[in-house]
Enzyme design. Structure first.
Site, PDB file in Angstrom:
ATOM      1  N   ASN A  90     -25.562  21.593 -34.288  1.00 15.72           N
ATOM      2  CA  ASN A  90     -24.333  21.636 -35.072  1.00 15.72           C
ATOM      3  C   ASN A  90     -24.118  23.085 -35.509  1.00 15.72           C
ATOM      4  OD1 ASN A  90     -22.252  21.404 -36.899  1.00 15.72           O
ATOM      5  ND2 ASN A  90     -23.430  20.264 -38.437  1.00 15.72           N
ATOM      6  N   LYS A 124     -21.644  24.379 -36.987  1.00 12.24           N
ATOM      7  CA  LYS A 124     -20.831  24.545 -38.203  1.00 12.24           C
ATOM      8  C   LYS A 124     -19.761  25.616 -37.939  1.00 12.24           C
ATOM      9  CE  LYS A 124     -24.746  22.834 -40.769  1.00 12.24           C
ATOM     10  NZ  LYS A 124     -25.515  22.777 -41.994  1.00 12.24           N
ATOM     11  N   HIS A 177     -20.539  14.305 -42.178  1.00 16.58           N
ATOM     12  CA  HIS A 177     -21.526  15.330 -42.535  1.00 16.58           C
ATOM     13  C   HIS A 177     -21.428  15.599 -44.041  1.00 16.58           C
ATOM     14  CE1 HIS A 177     -23.681  19.091 -42.817  1.00 16.58           C
ATOM     15  NE2 HIS A 177     -24.223  18.786 -41.653  1.00 16.58           N
ATOM     16  N   GLU A 183     -21.506  18.230 -45.680  1.00 18.80           N
ATOM     17  CA  GLU A 183     -20.612  19.339 -46.051  1.00 18.80           C
ATOM     18  C   GLU A 183     -19.162  18.865 -46.071  1.00 18.80           C
ATOM     19  OE1 GLU A 183     -22.167  22.065 -43.150  1.00 18.80           O
ATOM     20  OE2 GLU A 183     -24.021  22.198 -44.311  1.00 18.80           O
ATOM     21  N   GLU A 216     -29.771  13.155 -43.046  1.00 19.82           N
ATOM     22  CA  GLU A 216     -29.784  14.560 -43.473  1.00 19.82           C
ATOM     23  C   GLU A 216     -29.859  14.611 -44.998  1.00 19.82           C
ATOM     24  OE1 GLU A 216     -28.182  17.334 -40.201  1.00 19.82           O
ATOM     25  OE2 GLU A 216     -26.561  16.914 -41.602  1.00 19.82           O
ATOM     26  N   GLY A 244     -29.971  23.720 -44.870  1.00 17.27           N
ATOM     27  CA  GLY A 244     -29.765  25.160 -45.040  1.00 17.27           C
ATOM     28  C   GLY A 244     -30.608  25.767 -46.141  1.00 17.27           C
ATOM     29  N   SER A 258     -32.969  21.870 -42.099  1.00 18.22           N
ATOM     30  CA  SER A 258     -33.948  22.948 -41.925  1.00 18.22           C
ATOM     31  C   SER A 258     -34.948  22.679 -40.793  1.00 18.22           C
ATOM     32  CB  SER A 258     -34.668  23.246 -43.251  1.00 18.22           C
ATOM     33  OG  SER A 258     -33.740  23.704 -44.220  1.00 18.22           O
TER      34      SER A 258
END
Ligand code: 13P
Length: 257
Positions: free
Chosen positions: A10, A12, A101, A103, A173, A179, A219
């Site tokens: 991904n 992003k 996701h 985010e 996730e 991240g 991560s």
């Protein structure tokens, strides 16, 4: 049952279309020299502006990776400025679409209901959704991680035929691991992956629970991929930062095989 492992990159909001083409050419050379082991599938999820370039580069070099997208709208067309529909993605040869996701949920206000509508759209156009679920640090520390994931799964998956649910990918996730360099331990990842499978069984039956693929994301690196993939209920990885370089992505695709 042995499942095929799916490693997904991904990207992003990274890699313009020139950088995306360079990535695919580099990955093509790496995989020609040393192909992914059997039983391993890979997908790349570039930004929308790179999809067509990646698709062309993947086809012209016959790179064994599937094309993926990071999001879509729930409707097929209409007055939704700035949005991209699942129908458009299918037309481009996209196979996998990430939905929900964290985010998107956090920065763009996506609710469980919106995520369900996106999942409907992806299925309507015969692509495979990668449904993201996961808890915040507060929820984990408060002992509510499983409850949160169950609620996300419930809204997205209820009242769907088991045969459909069995074809999906669910990505666990944990938000605190995205991240941050903080990876869930293999035992945390295994614990939640098994919980996801039990929930899917409760919602959609044993056939669905046996068929669904559960990815871990947060991560992931070439160093920790092997131990995460050794978990019996983890069937793949959804990789952010470490998927931006072709060598790292290929190393994750090979990890532990
Ligand atoms: P990182 O691998 O950069 O933590 O991102 C994980 C992720 O959000 C993949 O979808």
């Amino acid at each position: 049952m042995t499942r095929r492992v799916l490693v997904s990159g991904n990207w992003k909001m990274n890699h313009n279309h020139f950088e995306s083409i360079q990535f695919v050419q580099k990955l093509a050379a790496i995989l020609r020299a040393s192909p992914l082991p059997s039983g391993r599938d890979a997908s790349l999820h570039p930004p929308f502006t790179s999809l067509r370039s990646v698709q062309t580069a993947v086809e012209s070099d016959a790179v064994p990776v599937a094309l993926g997208a990071q999001d879509c709208h729930g409707m097929d067309r209409g007055a939704f400025t700035g949005e991209v529909s699942a129908e458009m993605l299918a037309k481009l040869g996209v196979s996998y679409v990430i939905v929900g996701h964290s985010e998107r949920r956090t920065y763009f206000g996506e609710t469980d209901e919106i995520v369900r509508a996106k999942l409907d759209a992806v299925l309507r156009h015969a692509m495979t959704p990668i449904l993201c679920v996961g808890e915040t640090l507060d929820e984990r520390q408060g002992g509510r991680a499983e409850e949160k994931v169950s609620a996300q799964l419930g809204t997205a998956l209820s009242k769907r035929p088991g045969s459909v649910v069995g074809g999906l990918v669910v990505a666990y996730e944990p938000i605190w691991a995205i991240g941050t360099g903080e990876t869930a331990t293999a035992s945390d990842a295994q614990h939640m992956a098994a919980h996801i499978r039990r929930e899917v069984e409760r919602l959609s039956g044993a056939e669905a629970a046996g068929g669904i693929r559960v990815q871990y994301g947060g991560s992931v690196t070439p160093e920790n991929a092997r131990v995460l993939l050794s978990c019996p209920d983890v069937d793949g990885l959804l990789v952010g930062g470490a998927s931006l370089g072709a060598e790292g992505f290929a190393a994750i695709g090979r990890a532990g095989a």
